[in-house]
Design an enzyme around this catalytic site. Structure first.
Site, mmCIF file in Angstrom:
data_model
loop_
_atom_site.group_PDB
_atom_site.id
_atom_site.type_symbol
_atom_site.label_atom_id
_atom_site.label_comp_id
_atom_site.label_asym_id
_atom_site.label_seq_id
_atom_site.Cartn_x
_atom_site.Cartn_y
_atom_site.Cartn_z
ATOM 1 N N LYS A 182 0.848 -1.201 0.000
ATOM 2 C CA LYS A 182 0.000 0.000 0.000
ATOM 3 C C LYS A 182 0.884 1.252 0.000
ATOM 4 O O LYS A 182 1.632 1.495 0.954
ATOM 5 C CB LYS A 182 -0.889 0.038 1.243
ATOM 6 C CG LYS A 182 -1.926 1.170 1.129
ATOM 7 C CD LYS A 182 -2.643 1.445 2.413
ATOM 8 C CE LYS A 182 -1.920 2.419 3.282
ATOM 9 N NZ LYS A 182 -1.775 3.758 2.702
ATOM 10 N N GLY B 173 7.190 4.479 8.187
ATOM 11 C CA GLY B 173 6.281 5.599 8.439
ATOM 12 C C GLY B 173 6.561 6.171 9.807
ATOM 13 O O GLY B 173 7.669 6.054 10.348
ATOM 14 N N SER B 174 5.531 6.776 10.396
ATOM 15 C CA SER B 174 5.718 7.474 11.669
ATOM 16 C C SER B 174 5.866 6.479 12.828
ATOM 17 O O SER B 174 5.334 5.355 12.785
ATOM 18 C CB SER B 174 4.518 8.383 11.939
ATOM 19 O OG SER B 174 3.346 7.617 12.001
ATOM 20 N N THR B 175 6.547 6.922 13.876
ATOM 21 C CA THR B 175 6.708 6.097 15.077
ATOM 22 C C THR B 175 5.339 5.823 15.702
ATOM 23 O O THR B 175 5.074 4.725 16.197
ATOM 24 C CB THR B 175 7.641 6.803 16.066
ATOM 25 O OG1 THR B 175 8.932 6.889 15.449
ATOM 26 C CG2 THR B 175 7.776 6.054 17.373
ATOM 27 N N GLU B 176 4.465 6.831 15.623
ATOM 28 C CA GLU B 176 3.116 6.690 16.199
ATOM 29 C C GLU B 176 2.371 5.498 15.573
ATOM 30 O O GLU B 176 1.866 4.617 16.278
ATOM 31 C CB GLU B 176 2.393 8.006 15.893
ATOM 32 C CG GLU B 176 1.075 8.208 16.515
ATOM 33 C CD GLU B 176 0.400 9.432 15.881
ATOM 34 O OE1 GLU B 176 1.064 10.209 15.155
ATOM 35 O OE2 GLU B 176 -0.816 9.573 16.113
ATOM 36 N N GLY C 127 3.756 3.146 13.770
ATOM 37 C CA GLY C 127 4.601 1.960 13.993
ATOM 38 C C GLY C 127 4.248 1.274 15.305
ATOM 39 O O GLY C 127 4.208 0.038 15.391
ATOM 40 N N GLU D 109 10.521 0.696 10.047
ATOM 41 C CA GLU D 109 11.483 1.786 9.827
ATOM 42 C C GLU D 109 10.707 3.073 10.102
ATOM 43 O O GLU D 109 9.817 3.452 9.340
ATOM 44 C CB GLU D 109 12.021 1.729 8.396
ATOM 45 C CG GLU D 109 13.327 2.480 8.232
ATOM 46 C CD GLU D 109 13.126 3.793 7.530
ATOM 47 O OE1 GLU D 109 13.029 4.824 8.256
ATOM 48 O OE2 GLU D 109 13.045 3.811 6.300
ATOM 49 N N CYS E 24 13.222 10.618 6.546
ATOM 50 C CA CYS E 24 13.151 10.162 7.936
ATOM 51 C C CYS E 24 14.506 10.284 8.634
ATOM 52 O O CYS E 24 14.573 10.463 9.837
ATOM 53 C CB CYS E 24 12.611 8.742 8.014
ATOM 54 S SG CYS E 24 13.192 7.711 6.677
ATOM 55 N N GLU F 88 10.330 15.074 15.871
ATOM 56 C CA GLU F 88 10.538 15.053 14.423
ATOM 57 C C GLU F 88 9.581 16.052 13.761
ATOM 58 O O GLU F 88 8.382 16.012 14.001
ATOM 59 C CB GLU F 88 10.272 13.639 13.886
ATOM 60 C CG GLU F 88 10.554 13.527 12.412
ATOM 61 C CD GLU F 88 10.375 12.105 11.889
ATOM 62 O OE1 GLU F 88 9.401 11.448 12.281
ATOM 63 O OE2 GLU F 88 11.205 11.677 11.064
HETATM 64 P P1 ADP Z 1 3.573 9.946 7.792
HETATM 65 O O1 ADP Z 1 3.522 10.750 9.035
HETATM 66 O O2 ADP Z 1 4.915 9.802 7.173
HETATM 67 O O3 ADP Z 1 2.457 10.196 6.844
HETATM 68 P P2 ADP Z 1 2.180 7.619 8.648
HETATM 69 O O4 ADP Z 1 2.748 6.659 9.615
HETATM 70 O O5 ADP Z 1 0.972 8.401 9.021
HETATM 71 O O6 ADP Z 1 3.428 8.493 8.271
HETATM 72 O O7 ADP Z 1 1.866 6.913 7.264
HETATM 73 C C1 ADP Z 1 2.720 5.959 6.656
HETATM 74 C C2 ADP Z 1 1.872 4.908 5.987
HETATM 75 O O8 ADP Z 1 1.115 4.224 6.981
HETATM 76 C C3 ADP Z 1 0.878 5.451 4.997
HETATM 77 O O9 ADP Z 1 0.806 4.582 3.897
HETATM 78 C C4 ADP Z 1 -0.430 5.451 5.787
HETATM 79 O O10 ADP Z 1 -1.577 5.362 4.975
HETATM 80 C C5 ADP Z 1 -0.259 4.201 6.620
HETATM 81 N N1 ADP Z 1 -1.056 4.156 7.851
HETATM 82 C C6 ADP Z 1 -1.565 5.186 8.584
HETATM 83 N N2 ADP Z 1 -2.215 4.728 9.680
HETATM 84 C C7 ADP Z 1 -2.122 3.367 9.642
HETATM 85 C C8 ADP Z 1 -2.574 2.310 10.507
HETATM 86 N N3 ADP Z 1 -3.257 2.549 11.625
HETATM 87 N N4 ADP Z 1 -2.278 1.035 10.159
HETATM 88 C C9 ADP Z 1 -1.564 0.762 9.054
HETATM 89 N N5 ADP Z 1 -1.114 1.705 8.208
HETATM 90 C C10 ADP Z 1 -1.379 2.999 8.490
#
Ligand code: ADP
Length: 506
Positions: A212, A264-267, A269, A286, A320, A418
């Site tokens: 995705k 993606g984000s730590t949150e 993750g 990551e 990142c 960040e």
């Molecule tokens: P950023 O802050 O870089 O946008 P995110 O962590 O929000 O990072 O997004 C990174 C990826 O994770 C995107 O493809 C987003 O659609 C997906 N994403 C966001 N929330 C969730 C979740 N709860 N579970 C799985 N994937 C998610």
């Protein structure tokens, strides 16, 4: 308070020595030296009005018929409507990947490698179109997508094509077997490159995937789906589903998935780690970073400043591992700040499709608002902001002037969190010990940079930094042969190199 870069004030260093007056390059040349004629990219790739989901080798409509728009963040114009995959669509993609698994995993590695080589070559052939598309959908300057993102994406497929028939030599004494169906979720900062980082090793090891892309940058991943079809990749080996967080969560929670790879984000993750913990699924993460660049007094300052600029301002700080904290030895602080201001005054911010642009558009309105919030907090907490003093920002689109803060305390929010924007926090240190302990004083541990002329100092500092990658007298250099990944809250697992293959082998 914000201060325009490039004034000719004299300043004193810690020892009370007057620094030489700085030259305002822009003023000294009447502004002419840095004026370029516009050099817009002329290629315009065909973009369909709407895209479906790539499942089992075919583009299909989403079961819910729901779509969302993807826009060009530099113009705010709508580029296309993209399908929003729900649980039923994700289920169809996982089934397709499962059905394709035995035949794909059973192919001799040499044959799998041929498919990867074909994808790599097709990425090269379509490189210009992909670079423009990446820039239009994500906002990054064309010279970045053209010279970094797309060549590296192709290089990743080439590299892993070479591993496909050598896995038993890479890991002697074990029988390399694929993990199974891999769910892969990627962010918007390097859309095609992140897709390559995830898909290439998975396929080389005999896995099948459901990937995705991020909701704001789906177009190059959908092009990659077209390429998979063009080169005759068996249906179901690569499935690409588009959507936002709910689609990502459907992948994470699907029982038919054997491994999750997330960037993606730590949150997010942390949410994924919790969801995966009670299951059989393997996981690599990551995540975010607050990476430190350390300039010692014996460094080549011009070279260091160039690396700092590359590390935080190119790509709008949407990296990142961006070097968002700068630690400078006190004796050279004034010189570094002076040179940083001079160099920043030459940065060209604006149309990402112009080949001269250094800093493009912020990826989304929401991200621009996040950066704006941090800028406010930075000033409110007492740091002093210095803006890059180039021409006016474009009237439309999401743009942010690159800037840096001085007078930053380690406790300040901009030194801890960040920001994911072109914002640098500058701090000083006296001894190498202090530099290392302050650089490590963060919950993150993704990357770091060390600038010094002394080889012994390089190795000693690099060894003691808690960071997955340490660049020495350079920054943000990537290569498929080199593993990348974090420590602490920046995640676990490595991507790239031989280490990266391990995550895709049972
Ligand atoms: P950023 O802050 O870089 O946008 P995110 O962590 O929000 O990072 O997004 C990174 C990826 O994770 C995107 O493809 C987003 O659609 C997906 N994403 C966001 N929330 C969730 C979740 N709860 N579970 C799985 N994937 C998610």
């Amino acid at each position: 308070m914000s201060t325009a870069a490039g004034s000719t004030n004299r300043s004193q260093n810690a020892a009370g020595v007057q620094a030489p007056p700085r030259l305002d390059l822009r003023a000294a040349t009447g502004g002419g030296l840095f004026e370029y004629a516009p050099a817009p990219e002329s290629v315009r790739p065909a973009i369909a009005d709407r895209y479906g989901l790539f499942i089992n080798g075919r583009f299909t409509d989403p079961t819910s018929s729901k779509r969302f728009t993807t826009i060009n963040p530099a113009t705010e114009a709508t580029l296309s409507e993209v399908a929003e995959a729900n649980e039923a669509d994700v289920d169809a993609a996982v089934r397709a990947a499962r059905d394709a698994l035995p035949a794909w995993a059973g192919l001799p590695g040499k044959e799998r490698g041929k498919f990867l080589y074909r994808i790599a070559r097709r990425l090269q052939e379509r490189a210009r179109e992909l670079a423009v598309l990446e820039t239009m959908d994500g906002g990054k300057p064309i010279k970045e997508s053209r010279d970094v993102d797309i060549p590296l994406a192709a290089a990743h497929f080439f590299h892993h094509a070479g591993w496909a028939d050598k896995l038993q030599y890479a890991f002697p004494g074990r029988e390399p077997r694929p993990v199974g169906v891999c769910g892969q979720i990627i962010p918007w900062n390097f859309p095609l490159l992140m897709a390559a980082w995830k898909i290439a090793p998975a396929l080389a090891c005999g896995n099948t995937v459901v990937l995705k892309p991020a909701e704001t940058t789906p177009l190059t991943a959908l092009r990659l789906a077209e390429i998979c079809d063009e080169i005759g990749l068996p249906p179901g080996v690569v499935n690409i589903v588009t959507g936002a967080g709910a689609t990502g969560a459907a992948i994470v929670n699907h029982p038919g998935i054997d491994k999750i790879a997330f960037t993606g984000s730590t949150e997010v993750g942390k949410i994924i780690a919790k969801a995966v913990a009670p299951t059989h699924k393997r996981l690599t993460l990551e995540l975010g970073g607050k990476s430190a660049n350390i300039i010692f007094e014996d460094a080549s300052i011009d070279q260091a400043v160039e690396g700092i600029i590359e590390g935080i301002y190119f790509n709008q700080g949407h990296v990142c591992c961006a070097g968002s904290r700068l630690f400078v030895q006190e004796s050279v602080l004034d010189r570094v700040i002076g040179k940083l201001k001079d160099r920043m005054s030459t940065l060209r911010v604006g149309d990402p499709l112009d080949k001269n642009t250094d800093v493009g558009a912020i990826n989304s309105k929401a991200q621009l608002a996040t950066i704006g919030k941090y800028l406010e907090i930075g000033s409110k907490e007492g740091a002093e902001r210095h803006d890059c003093g180039t021409a006016d920002l474009p009237g439309k689109g999401y743009f942010c002037r690159p800037c840096f803060f001085t007078g930053v305390q380690p406790s300040h929010t901009i030194a801890r969190e960040e920001i994911f924007g072109p914002v640098l926090a500058v701090m000083s240190f006296r001894t190498p010990e202090e530099a290392i302990s302050r650089a490590n004083n963060t919950p993150y541990g993704l990357a770091a940079g060390v600038w010094t002329d002394k080889g012994s100092k390089i190795f000693d500092t690099a060894r003691r930094l808690d960071a997955g990658v340490v660049w020495l007298n350079t920054y943000n250099k990537f290569d498929p042969t080199s593993p990348f990944g974090g420590f602490k809250e920046s995640g676990f697992g490595r991507e790239g190199g031989r280490h990266g293959l391990l995550a895709y082998l049972a």
